[in-house]
Design an enzyme around this catalytic site. Structure first.
Site, PDB file in Angstrom:
ATOM      1  N   GLU A 260      -0.173  -4.623   5.019  1.00 17.25           N
ATOM      2  CA  GLU A 260       0.145  -4.528   3.712  1.00 17.25           C
ATOM      3  C   GLU A 260       1.615  -5.191   3.290  1.00 17.25           C
ATOM      4  O   GLU A 260       1.763  -5.849   2.248  1.00 17.25           O
ATOM      5  CB  GLU A 260       0.009  -3.082   3.133  1.00 17.25           C
ATOM      6  CG  GLU A 260      -1.063  -2.521   3.022  1.00 17.25           C
ATOM      7  CD  GLU A 260      -1.343  -0.916   2.664  1.00 17.25           C
ATOM      8  OE1 GLU A 260      -2.115  -0.417   2.171  1.00 17.25           O
ATOM      9  OE2 GLU A 260      -0.183  -0.324   2.914  1.00 17.25           O
TER      10      GLU A 260
ATOM     11  N   LYS B 146       4.507   3.573   1.199  1.00 20.23           N
ATOM     12  CA  LYS B 146       3.225   3.211   1.392  1.00 20.23           C
ATOM     13  C   LYS B 146       2.912   3.479   2.754  1.00 20.23           C
ATOM     14  O   LYS B 146       3.718   3.910   3.676  1.00 20.23           O
ATOM     15  CB  LYS B 146       2.935   1.711   1.064  1.00 20.23           C
ATOM     16  CG  LYS B 146       3.070   1.331  -0.577  1.00 20.23           C
ATOM     17  CD  LYS B 146       2.789  -0.231  -0.616  1.00 20.23           C
ATOM     18  CE  LYS B 146       1.396  -0.557   0.004  1.00 20.23           C
ATOM     19  NZ  LYS B 146       0.200   0.096  -0.253  1.00 20.23           N
TER      20      LYS B 146
HETATM   21  C1  5RP Z   1      -2.527   2.605   2.437  1.00 21.58           C
HETATM   22  C2  5RP Z   1      -1.611   2.658   1.400  1.00 21.58           C
HETATM   23  C3  5RP Z   1      -2.221   2.884  -0.010  1.00 21.58           C
HETATM   24  O1  5RP Z   1      -2.410   2.014  -1.144  1.00 21.58           O
HETATM   25  C4  5RP Z   1      -1.775   4.276  -0.298  1.00 21.58           C
HETATM   26  O2  5RP Z   1      -1.658   5.356   0.381  1.00 21.58           O
HETATM   27  C5  5RP Z   1      -2.106   4.734  -1.795  1.00 21.58           C
HETATM   28  O3  5RP Z   1      -3.657   5.144  -1.596  1.00 21.58           O
HETATM   29  P1  5RP Z   1      -4.380   5.917  -2.833  1.00 21.58           P
HETATM   30  O4  5RP Z   1      -4.784   4.842  -3.715  1.00 21.58           O
HETATM   31  O5  5RP Z   1      -5.623   6.329  -1.870  1.00 21.58           O
HETATM   32  O6  5RP Z   1      -3.686   7.087  -2.953  1.00 21.58           O
HETATM   33  O7  5RP Z   1      -0.480   2.391   1.331  1.00 21.58           O
HETATM   34  O8  5RP Z   1      -1.731   2.291   3.824  1.00 21.58           O
END
Ligand code: 5RP
Length: 226
Positions: free
Chosen positions: A105, A96
C-alpha cells in the site's frame, strides 16, 4: 447510516474523483473492496482504467471483475490511488495495515500522483494511536530480536490469522505495536525504521491528499493543506 453503508458511501464518493481514464492504485480492506467493485462496474461499462493492486486479495478481486492490471515489475504511471485506513488524524496522517498490506500500500501510494483515502467517521481521531496500534512488517530473519526492540516503543503482539502467525504477501511477519496516542508520529516512525529488519511501518505521514469521510450526516472531503 450503519458502518457498512458509510463505507459504501465513501467508496462511491471516491468514484466522483476519478480521472476519465488511466491507471489507478487499488487499495485493500473492506472499504477499498467496495471501491474496486465500482471501478469494475465502470470497466465493464467501457471505461479505460487499468489498476495496480495493493495486495494479492485485491489482485484476485480485480481480475475477477475484469479490470486490466499492470505487472509488479512494470513502470507504473498511477494517476490516483484510492485506499482505506484504520485511523486518520486532523493533519490527515494515517495508520494503515489492518489487513497486513501496508508495504504494498505504501509503495503504490508513493507511486501515485494523488492519494484519496476513504473511511467512515469512526476512523477519525485527534491523535494517531488513540484507537489503533501501529502495524509493522518485519523480516522473518531475526524477528524475535526486532520484536524485542519494538517492545521498547510499546506493547508488541504478533499478528495472527487463526492459530497461525499471519504472513504478508512478501512472506514477512506483522507485529502490532501499541504505542498509545502520539504527539509526533514522525518520531515513532523514525524509531521503528531505525531497527534492522523492519520492512515498513503502517504510519502514512503526509501521504493522503484527500480523505473522504462518510457519516450519518453525509459525506465530506478533507483536503491536506500544503
Ligand atoms: C489494509 C489496510 C486497510 O485499508 C485498512 O485496514 C482499512 O480497512 P477497512 O476498510 O476494512 O476498515 O490498511 O492493510
Amino acid at each position: 447510516m450503519n458502518q457498512n453503508e458509510a463505507k459504501l458511501a465513501a467508496a462511491r464518493a471516491a468514484v466522483d474523483l476519478l480521472p476519465a481514464l488511466g491507471t489507478l492504485g487499488l487499495g485493500s480492506g473492506s472499504t477499498a473492496k467496495l471501491f474496486v467493485d465500482e471501478v469494475g462496474a465502470r470497466v465493464k461499462a467501457g471505461a479505460a482504467y487499468r489498476g495496480v493492486p495493493t495486495s494479492q486479495g485485491t489482485r484476485l478481486q480485480a481480475e475477477a471483475l475484469g479490470i486490466p492490471l499492470l505487472g509488479d515489475a512494470e513502470m507504473w504511471d498511477i494517476l490516483l490511488c484510492v485506499d482505506g485506513a484504520d485511523e486518520v488524524d486532523a493533519q490527515l496522517n494515517l495508520i494503515k495495515g489492518g489487513g497486513g498490506a501496508l508495504t504494498r500500500e505504501k509503495i503504490v501510494n508513493d507511486a501515485s500522483k494523488k492519494n484519496v483515502i476513504i473511511v467512515d467517521e469512526s476512523k477519525l481521531s485527534a491523535r494517531l494511536g488513540e484507537k489503533w496500534h501501529v502495524p509493522v512488517e518485519v523480516l522473518l530473519f531475526g524477528h524475535e530480536h526486532a520484536k524485542k526492540r519494538l517492545g521498547e516503543l510499546g506493547k508488541v503482539s504478533r499478528r495472527m490469522k487463526g492459530d497461525a502467525p499471519f504472513v504478508t504477501d512478501a512472506g514477512n511477519a506483522i507485529y502490532d505495536v501499541a504505542v498509545g496516542p502520539m504527539d509526533d508520529p514522525r518520531v515513532v516512525d523514525r524509531a521503528m525504521r531505525a531497527i534492522p529488519g523492519i520492512v515498513e511501518t503502517g504510519l502514512f505521514l503526509g501521504r493522503a491528499d484527500v480523505v473522504v469521510v462518510a457519516a450519518a450526516s453525509g459525506v465530506r472531503l478533507l483536503e491536506r493543506k500544503g
